[in-house]
Design an enzyme around this catalytic site. Structure first.
Site, PDB file in Angstrom:
ATOM      1  N   SER A   7      13.319 -65.879 -12.368  1.00  0.00           N
ATOM      2  CA  SER A   7      13.823 -65.083 -11.360  1.00  0.00           C
ATOM      3  C   SER A   7      14.442 -63.770 -12.056  1.00  0.00           C
ATOM      4  O   SER A   7      14.388 -63.592 -13.267  1.00  0.00           O
ATOM      5  CB  SER A   7      15.272 -65.766 -10.657  1.00  0.00           C
ATOM      6  OG  SER A   7      15.796 -66.266 -11.703  1.00  0.00           O
ATOM      7  N   HIS A  68      24.263 -61.913  -4.440  1.00  0.00           N
ATOM      8  CA  HIS A  68      25.942 -62.545  -4.847  1.00  0.00           C
ATOM      9  C   HIS A  68      26.982 -62.344  -4.049  1.00  0.00           C
ATOM     10  O   HIS A  68      27.000 -61.389  -3.175  1.00  0.00           O
ATOM     11  CB  HIS A  68      26.129 -61.660  -6.170  1.00  0.00           C
ATOM     12  CG  HIS A  68      24.888 -61.917  -7.392  1.00  0.00           C
ATOM     13  ND1 HIS A  68      25.269 -61.703  -8.844  1.00  0.00           N
ATOM     14  CD2 HIS A  68      23.652 -62.171  -7.380  1.00  0.00           C
ATOM     15  CE1 HIS A  68      24.148 -61.990  -9.368  1.00  0.00           C
ATOM     16  NE2 HIS A  68      23.212 -62.226  -8.581  1.00  0.00           N
ATOM     17  N   TYR A 136      28.696 -70.384 -18.681  1.00  0.00           N
ATOM     18  CA  TYR A 136      29.259 -69.624 -20.176  1.00  0.00           C
ATOM     19  C   TYR A 136      28.724 -70.583 -21.334  1.00  0.00           C
ATOM     20  O   TYR A 136      29.812 -71.250 -21.736  1.00  0.00           O
ATOM     21  CB  TYR A 136      30.497 -69.140 -19.930  1.00  0.00           C
ATOM     22  CG  TYR A 136      30.477 -68.051 -18.929  1.00  0.00           C
ATOM     23  CD1 TYR A 136      30.502 -66.818 -18.861  1.00  0.00           C
ATOM     24  CD2 TYR A 136      30.840 -68.764 -17.562  1.00  0.00           C
ATOM     25  CE1 TYR A 136      30.628 -66.027 -17.875  1.00  0.00           C
ATOM     26  CE2 TYR A 136      31.044 -67.939 -16.429  1.00  0.00           C
ATOM     27  CZ  TYR A 136      30.826 -66.751 -16.529  1.00  0.00           C
ATOM     28  OH  TYR A 136      30.985 -65.625 -15.555  1.00  0.00           O
ATOM     29  N   PHE A 207      28.497 -54.052 -23.007  1.00  0.00           N
ATOM     30  CA  PHE A 207      28.354 -55.114 -22.303  1.00  0.00           C
ATOM     31  C   PHE A 207      28.968 -56.378 -22.851  1.00  0.00           C
ATOM     32  O   PHE A 207      29.692 -57.116 -22.240  1.00  0.00           O
ATOM     33  CB  PHE A 207      26.841 -55.216 -21.728  1.00  0.00           C
ATOM     34  CG  PHE A 207      26.389 -54.280 -20.911  1.00  0.00           C
ATOM     35  CD1 PHE A 207      27.199 -53.717 -19.880  1.00  0.00           C
ATOM     36  CD2 PHE A 207      25.040 -54.312 -20.819  1.00  0.00           C
ATOM     37  CE1 PHE A 207      26.370 -52.883 -18.965  1.00  0.00           C
ATOM     38  CE2 PHE A 207      24.268 -53.519 -19.836  1.00  0.00           C
ATOM     39  CZ  PHE A 207      25.072 -52.716 -18.928  1.00  0.00           C
ATOM     40  N   HIS A 257      16.435 -66.424 -16.017  1.00  0.00           N
ATOM     41  CA  HIS A 257      17.078 -65.528 -14.989  1.00  0.00           C
ATOM     42  C   HIS A 257      17.066 -64.164 -15.786  1.00  0.00           C
ATOM     43  O   HIS A 257      17.940 -63.985 -16.461  1.00  0.00           O
ATOM     44  CB  HIS A 257      18.205 -65.790 -14.412  1.00  0.00           C
ATOM     45  CG  HIS A 257      18.757 -64.960 -13.473  1.00  0.00           C
ATOM     46  ND1 HIS A 257      18.288 -64.889 -12.183  1.00  0.00           N
ATOM     47  CD2 HIS A 257      19.928 -64.162 -13.469  1.00  0.00           C
ATOM     48  CE1 HIS A 257      18.705 -64.032 -11.570  1.00  0.00           C
ATOM     49  NE2 HIS A 257      19.989 -63.387 -12.198  1.00  0.00           N
TER      50      HIS A 257
HETATM   51  C1  LIG Z   1      24.859 -65.005 -13.447  1.00  0.00           C
HETATM   52  C2  LIG Z   1      26.180 -64.084 -13.287  1.00  0.00           C
HETATM   53  C3  LIG Z   1      26.094 -63.225 -12.275  1.00  0.00           C
HETATM   54  C4  LIG Z   1      27.255 -62.553 -11.972  1.00  0.00           C
HETATM   55  N1  LIG Z   1      27.220 -61.484 -10.749  1.00  0.00           N
HETATM   56  C5  LIG Z   1      28.378 -60.692 -10.523  1.00  0.00           C
HETATM   57  C6  LIG Z   1      28.277 -60.117  -9.453  1.00  0.00           C
HETATM   58  O1  LIG Z   1      27.655 -59.979  -8.694  1.00  0.00           O
HETATM   59  N2  LIG Z   1      29.587 -59.337  -9.254  1.00  0.00           N
HETATM   60  C7  LIG Z   1      30.574 -59.620  -9.976  1.00  0.00           C
HETATM   61  O2  LIG Z   1      31.630 -58.781  -9.704  1.00  0.00           O
HETATM   62  N3  LIG Z   1      30.528 -60.396 -11.233  1.00  0.00           N
HETATM   63  C8  LIG Z   1      29.562 -60.822 -11.463  1.00  0.00           C
HETATM   64  N4  LIG Z   1      29.605 -61.572 -12.515  1.00  0.00           N
HETATM   65  C9  LIG Z   1      30.512 -61.639 -13.585  1.00  0.00           C
HETATM   66  C10 LIG Z   1      31.469 -62.711 -13.282  1.00  0.00           C
HETATM   67  O3  LIG Z   1      32.172 -62.416 -11.954  1.00  0.00           O
HETATM   68  C11 LIG Z   1      32.685 -62.655 -14.306  1.00  0.00           C
HETATM   69  O4  LIG Z   1      32.105 -63.431 -15.516  1.00  0.00           O
HETATM   70  C12 LIG Z   1      33.918 -63.415 -14.148  1.00  0.00           C
HETATM   71  O5  LIG Z   1      34.884 -63.001 -14.913  1.00  0.00           O
HETATM   72  C13 LIG Z   1      33.936 -64.739 -13.852  1.00  0.00           C
HETATM   73  O6  LIG Z   1      33.228 -65.285 -12.946  1.00  0.00           O
HETATM   74  P1  LIG Z   1      33.024 -66.931 -12.402  1.00  0.00           P
HETATM   75  O7  LIG Z   1      32.463 -67.021 -11.008  1.00  0.00           O
HETATM   76  O8  LIG Z   1      32.248 -67.307 -13.666  1.00  0.00           O
HETATM   77  O9  LIG Z   1      34.593 -67.490 -12.462  1.00  0.00           O
HETATM   78  P2  LIG Z   1      35.262 -68.730 -12.526  1.00  0.00           P
HETATM   79  O10 LIG Z   1      34.365 -69.948 -12.435  1.00  0.00           O
HETATM   80  O11 LIG Z   1      36.503 -68.764 -11.513  1.00  0.00           O
HETATM   81  O12 LIG Z   1      35.933 -68.593 -14.027  1.00  0.00           O
HETATM   82  C14 LIG Z   1      36.707 -67.642 -14.347  1.00  0.00           C
HETATM   83  C15 LIG Z   1      37.698 -68.152 -15.567  1.00  0.00           C
HETATM   84  O13 LIG Z   1      38.535 -68.800 -14.952  1.00  0.00           O
HETATM   85  C16 LIG Z   1      38.737 -70.328 -15.587  1.00  0.00           C
HETATM   86  N5  LIG Z   1      39.019 -71.156 -14.447  1.00  0.00           N
HETATM   87  C17 LIG Z   1      38.007 -71.241 -13.485  1.00  0.00           C
HETATM   88  N6  LIG Z   1      38.557 -72.345 -12.617  1.00  0.00           N
HETATM   89  C18 LIG Z   1      39.868 -72.566 -12.907  1.00  0.00           C
HETATM   90  C19 LIG Z   1      40.883 -73.345 -12.391  1.00  0.00           C
HETATM   91  N7  LIG Z   1      40.569 -74.075 -11.172  1.00  0.00           N
HETATM   92  N8  LIG Z   1      42.020 -73.218 -13.137  1.00  0.00           N
HETATM   93  C20 LIG Z   1      42.103 -72.506 -14.268  1.00  0.00           C
HETATM   94  N9  LIG Z   1      41.200 -71.592 -14.594  1.00  0.00           N
HETATM   95  C21 LIG Z   1      40.138 -71.743 -13.913  1.00  0.00           C
HETATM   96  C22 LIG Z   1      37.214 -70.371 -16.129  1.00  0.00           C
HETATM   97  O14 LIG Z   1      37.379 -71.220 -17.294  1.00  0.00           O
HETATM   98  C23 LIG Z   1      36.966 -68.888 -16.595  1.00  0.00           C
HETATM   99  O15 LIG Z   1      37.720 -68.506 -17.711  1.00  0.00           O
HETATM  100  C24 LIG Z   1      28.541 -62.755 -13.134  1.00  0.00           C
HETATM  101  C25 LIG Z   1      28.237 -63.436 -14.026  1.00  0.00           C
HETATM  102  C26 LIG Z   1      27.050 -64.192 -14.145  1.00  0.00           C
HETATM  103  C27 LIG Z   1      27.190 -65.282 -15.292  1.00  0.00           C
END
Ligand SMILES: Cc1cc2nc3c(=O)[nH]c(=O)nc-3n(C[C@H](O)[C@H](O)[C@H](O)COP(=O)(O)OP(=O)(O)OC[C@H]3O[C@@H](n4cnc5c(N)ncnc54)[C@H](O)[C@@H]3O)c2cc1C
Length: 276
Positions: A7, A68, A136, A207, A257
């Site tokens: 993808s 997203h 990650y 980045f 991807h």
């Molecule tokens: C494939 C991919 C696509 C992306 N697309 C976008 C996009 O379209 N727009 C954008 O703004 N960003 C995007 N990002 C970046 C992403 O938003 C960031 O990496 C962000 O910092 C973390 O998002 P996440 O969904 O992994 O967060 P989470 O899964 O919430 O994790 C964030 C942090 O919090 C910790 N954590 C998670 N859950 C808990 C909990 N319940 N209690 C305590 N700690 C917790 C995790 O260990 C981690 O350190 C993308 C990243 C990837 C890998």
């Protein structure tokens, strides 16, 4: 093993020239017949309408597309509005993320983490959406430890995520170790490696600092050594990233991807070299 999924990822352009450039890139990339294209949300100041418009355009070109959705700084009401909009357009595939707070902002809104978003999507829309989440292999930069990060990844899967796409990395062992740890912990969803083609040494360094991806020393030093020689940087980058992809696929990754950054050339070359 299920069919591998290859993808592509785009971001919504912010200018009319950007829209045209992305269309041209998609004309080339569409020939690769990707399984789907995803479009980022809210990153780098883009708008929610930009994501939807880009997704709809991709679909009109006959390619499956997944928007997203991010939740940081959002309310439940906002998220419902986005989900409704996506549903009304018949969209059934999402990439659900937390997102990052713009620096200086302190109000996280009604969702703190992506697992809360996934739970909310399942509560409000049931099984309508196929949900991908982020993973990650080199640990999220804000996580306390790899073990905690894995637990947090598990929360997203337990909340109802169907699959994951990883942050990019250049160290295949980090990916395979992460996959093994998930397997041992009983986390059984496909974890698709995110692949970053190397177009510019400076951009890659920027980045990578921001997202916590490690550029191995041997790659960094080579890139630095090429200075302004863009052709050598791209040639070296193509070799490194193609080798990485070949290793990932041959050792069982469920797909790839590509973070295209809205550019066609490098992804197309890697794709062809791999014979995908
Ligand atoms: C494939 C991919 C696509 C992306 N697309 C976008 C996009 O379209 N727009 C954008 O703004 N960003 C995007 N990002 C970046 C992403 O938003 C960031 O990496 C962000 O910092 C973390 O998002 P996440 O969904 O992994 O967060 P989470 O899964 O919430 O994790 C964030 C942090 O919090 C910790 N954590 C998670 N859950 C808990 C909990 N319940 N209690 C305590 N700690 C917790 C995790 O260990 C981690 O350190 C993308 C990243 C990837 C890998």
């Amino acid at each position: 093993m299920a069919q591998r999924l290859y993808s592509l990822e785009f971001f919504p352009p912010r200018t009319p020239e950007g829209v045209e450039k992305l269309r041209a890139a998609r004309r080339q990339l569409g020939q690769l017949k990707p399984a789907f294209c995803s479009v980022t949300f809210g990153a780098g100041g883009s708008t929610r309408e930009g994501t939807l418009e880009t997704v709809l355009e991709i679909r009109r070109e006959g390619v499956a597309a997944a928007p997203h959705i991010s939740c940081i700084g959002s309310t439940r009401e906002n998220v419902v509005a986005v989900l409704d909009q996506y549903r009304n357009h018949g969209i059934r595939h999402l990439v659900a993320l937390r997102g990052d707070m713009p620096s200086g902002t302190v109000d996280a809104g009604e969702f703190r983490y992506a697992n809360e978003l996934v739970t909310f999507i399942r509560e409000t829309t049931g099984d309508w959406f196929h949900i991908d989440v982020a993973a990650y292999p080199e640990m999220h930069p804000q996580a306390d430890s790899p073990e905690r990060d894995l637990e947090n990844f598990r929360r997203k899967v337990d909340a109802g995520a169907n699959a994951a796409i990883t942050q990019y990395f250049f160290n295949a062992d980090a990916y395979f170790r992460f996959v093994d740890e998930c397997e041992s912990a009983g986390i059984r969803v496909p974890i698709v490696p995110g692949i970053m083609p190397i177009a510019s040494a400076a951009k890659l360094a920027r980045f990578s600092d921001a997202c916590g991806a490690e550029i191995p020393r041997w790659i960094r030093r080579r890139l630095e050594g090429y200075g302004d020689d863009v052709a050598s940087i791209r040639a070296f980058g193509l070799d490194v990233v193609t080798d990485l992809c070949a290793k990932l696929v041959s050792r069982g990754a469920p797909g790839l991807h590509f973070y295209t950054l809205n550019q066609a050339a490098l992804t197309t070359t890697i794709w062809h070299r791999l014979g995908l």
